[in-house]
Write a protein that holds these residues in place. Structure first.
Motif, PDB file in Angstrom:
ATOM      1  N   UNK A  38       1.078  -1.139   0.042  1.00 25.99           N
ATOM      2  CA  UNK A  38       0.041   0.041   0.173  1.00 25.99           C
ATOM      3  C   UNK A  38       0.804   1.174   0.030  1.00 25.99           C
ATOM      4  N   UNK A  39       2.185   1.244   0.230  1.00 24.87           N
ATOM      5  CA  UNK A  39       3.170   2.307   0.164  1.00 24.87           C
ATOM      6  C   UNK A  39       3.054   3.044   1.483  1.00 24.87           C
ATOM      7  N   UNK A  40       2.286   2.340   2.563  1.00 29.43           N
ATOM      8  CA  UNK A  40       2.263   3.044   3.812  1.00 29.43           C
ATOM      9  C   UNK A  40       3.725   2.856   4.490  1.00 29.43           C
ATOM     10  N   UNK A  41       4.750   3.868   4.367  1.00 31.03           N
ATOM     11  CA  UNK A  41       5.820   3.794   5.017  1.00 31.03           C
ATOM     12  C   UNK A  41       5.938   4.283   6.480  1.00 31.03           C
ATOM     13  N   UNK A  42       4.815   4.648   6.809  1.00 30.98           N
ATOM     14  CA  UNK A  42       4.728   5.228   8.396  1.00 30.98           C
ATOM     15  C   UNK A  42       4.555   3.915   9.135  1.00 30.98           C
ATOM     16  N   UNK A  43       3.920   2.821   8.721  1.00 32.30           N
ATOM     17  CA  UNK A  43       3.663   1.988   9.778  1.00 32.30           C
ATOM     18  C   UNK A  43       4.527   0.894   9.609  1.00 32.30           C
ATOM     19  N   UNK A  44       5.312   0.721   8.473  1.00 31.98           N
ATOM     20  CA  UNK A  44       6.430  -0.423   8.047  1.00 31.98           C
ATOM     21  C   UNK A  44       7.746  -0.325   9.321  1.00 31.98           C
ATOM     22  N   UNK A  45       8.083   0.723   9.640  1.00 33.56           N
ATOM     23  CA  UNK A  45       9.062   0.531  10.721  1.00 33.56           C
ATOM     24  C   UNK A  45       8.487   0.112  11.981  1.00 33.56           C
ATOM     25  N   UNK A  46       7.210   0.570  12.334  1.00 32.18           N
ATOM     26  CA  UNK A  46       6.372  -0.024  13.411  1.00 32.18           C
ATOM     27  C   UNK A  46       6.225  -1.371  13.604  1.00 32.18           C
ATOM     28  N   UNK A  47       5.966  -1.888  12.498  1.00 32.42           N
ATOM     29  CA  UNK A  47       5.744  -3.337  12.275  1.00 32.42           C
ATOM     30  C   UNK A  47       7.017  -4.082  12.433  1.00 32.42           C
ATOM     31  N   UNK A  48       8.225  -3.491  11.651  1.00 34.67           N
ATOM     32  CA  UNK A  48       9.372  -4.372  11.772  1.00 34.67           C
ATOM     33  C   UNK A  48       9.895  -4.136  13.169  1.00 34.67           C
ATOM     34  N   UNK A  49       9.720  -3.264  13.924  1.00 31.94           N
ATOM     35  CA  UNK A  49      10.208  -3.090  15.319  1.00 31.94           C
ATOM     36  C   UNK A  49       9.532  -3.973  16.221  1.00 31.94           C
TER      37      UNK A  49
END
Length: 85
Positions: A38-49
């Protein structure tokens, strides 16, 4: 042996917890894929963490399970030695 039973119970709880953590990791991994698509780069780091945190938790549980198994083995060896004497 009460201690041995407690250790066996704890080992089962640790295994169940690890299975639950694996399920959560799978769900988070799918969420990460969806957010990347979806191109949501805000939640991506959160999910990775979150995935890293879950992995750290699992490693701690695996260490505790290993400690548990070592104690159980020591108790079994001690019981065997007492039987032989």
């Amino acid at each position: 042996m009460t201690v041995s039973n407690s250790l066996a119970d704890e080992a089962q709880v640790i295994k169940d917890t690890n299975e639950a953590l694996q399920d959560i990791q799978e769900t988070l991994a799918l969420s990460l894929v969806d957010s990347l698509k979806a191109g949501d780069h805000i939640t991506t780091p959160t999910v990775i963490n979150m995935l890293k945190d879950l992995e750290d938790m699992q490693l701690k549980y695996y260490d505790r399970l290993e400690d548990n198994e070592n104690v159980q083995g020591g108790l079994e060896n001690q019981a065997q030695t007492e039987k032989e004497d």
